[in-house]
Scaffold this active site. Structure first.
Site, PDB file in Angstrom:
ATOM      1  N   CYS A  64       0.985  -1.214  -0.067  1.00  0.00           N
ATOM      2  CA  CYS A  64       0.016   0.180   0.020  1.00  0.00           C
ATOM      3  C   CYS A  64       0.793   1.110   0.062  1.00  0.00           C
ATOM      4  O   CYS A  64       1.498   1.547  -1.006  1.00  0.00           O
ATOM      5  CB  CYS A  64      -0.903  -0.134   1.308  1.00  0.00           C
ATOM      6  SG  CYS A  64      -2.304   0.928   0.691  1.00  0.00           S
ATOM      7  N   HIS A 156      -3.152  -4.842   1.796  1.00  0.00           N
ATOM      8  CA  HIS A 156      -2.730  -5.139   3.255  1.00  0.00           C
ATOM      9  C   HIS A 156      -2.596  -6.546   3.469  1.00  0.00           C
ATOM     10  O   HIS A 156      -3.496  -7.073   4.072  1.00  0.00           O
ATOM     11  CB  HIS A 156      -3.414  -4.472   4.125  1.00  0.00           C
ATOM     12  CG  HIS A 156      -3.226  -2.908   4.404  1.00  0.00           C
ATOM     13  ND1 HIS A 156      -2.338  -2.472   5.303  1.00  0.00           N
ATOM     14  CD2 HIS A 156      -3.541  -1.957   3.687  1.00  0.00           C
ATOM     15  CE1 HIS A 156      -2.387  -1.007   5.055  1.00  0.00           C
ATOM     16  NE2 HIS A 156      -3.078  -0.732   3.950  1.00  0.00           N
ATOM     17  N   GLU A 158      -1.098  -8.260   5.527  1.00  0.00           N
ATOM     18  CA  GLU A 158      -0.973  -8.562   6.904  1.00  0.00           C
ATOM     19  C   GLU A 158      -2.130  -8.239   7.677  1.00  0.00           C
ATOM     20  O   GLU A 158      -2.153  -8.636   8.987  1.00  0.00           O
ATOM     21  CB  GLU A 158       0.331  -7.568   7.163  1.00  0.00           C
ATOM     22  CG  GLU A 158      -0.144  -6.165   7.708  1.00  0.00           C
ATOM     23  CD  GLU A 158      -0.370  -5.065   6.601  1.00  0.00           C
ATOM     24  OE1 GLU A 158      -0.391  -5.790   5.568  1.00  0.00           O
ATOM     25  OE2 GLU A 158      -0.873  -4.053   7.007  1.00  0.00           O
TER      26      GLU A 158
END
Ligand code: GLN
Length: 181
Positions: A64, A156, A158
């Site tokens: 990002c 994202h 994660e």
């Protein structure tokens, strides 16, 4: 947090604020957040040249805002590192309220679907380098790209419990020193 994902994979990590923090790293993840703040800090903390240098030798993953930083963007607010020759539009999918999740397909090596979280995500509007591979797209637009050992996601990875993309990135590290005993 990328740190949590790395912990789950039994990979040591540290946070990089200054050039000296990079010396002991085998790879680097530039996370999401706010690319204009990252840009300011990179310049204030003298990280520009050593990040460029690091990316020539070792794996780097930008997610990002991190991907924006890897690009050649050059605006009054954000100066990219110029590692990935892509045109990128900040907040290209809209503002915070337009944030969304969407299933994407990962490359053959991963052979799976991935529920990707897009938060004020950038849009890759053009890829100007034939050496950049598109690993995954959404509605025909690249969202996961790779040039050699440099990986970039507009989302994202994660923020989901699926560690496939982190595993894929970790595989790029040559050194055998990364696993905790
Ligand atoms: N829109 C942010 C920027 O331009 C990126 C958002 C994010 O990293 N989730 O930096």
């Amino acid at each position: 947090m990328h740190g949590e994902a790395l912990k789950m994979l039994n990979i040591d990590h540290c946070y990089v604020k200054y050039p000296k923090d990079l010396y002991s790293c085998s790879a680097l993840i530039i996370p999401g957040g706010e690319s204009s703040s990252f840009s300011k800090l990179i310049s204030k903390n003298n990280l520009l040249d050593c990040l460029k240098d690091f990316a020539e030798k070792k794996p780097v993953f930008g997610t990002c805002a991190g991907l924006i930083i890897l690009s050649k963007i050059n605006t009054p607010l954000v100066k990219g590192l110029g590692i990935l020759d892509i045109d990128i539009e900040r907040n290209g999918w809209g503002t915070q309220i337009n944030s969304f999740k969407h299933n994407i397909f990962l490359p053959d090596q991963c052979n799976s679907k991935f529920n990707a979280v897009f938060i004020r995500a950038p849009r890759i509007t053009n890829i100007n380098d034939n050496n950049i591979k598109i690993l995954s797209s959404l509605n025909g637009e690249p969202v996961l790209i790779q040039k050699k050992k440099c990986l970039g996601a507009t989302f994202h990875p994660e923020l989901t419990s699926n560690l496939t993309i982190h595993k894929y990135f970790i595989e790029m590290i040559d050194e055998k020193i990364i696993r905790k005993s």
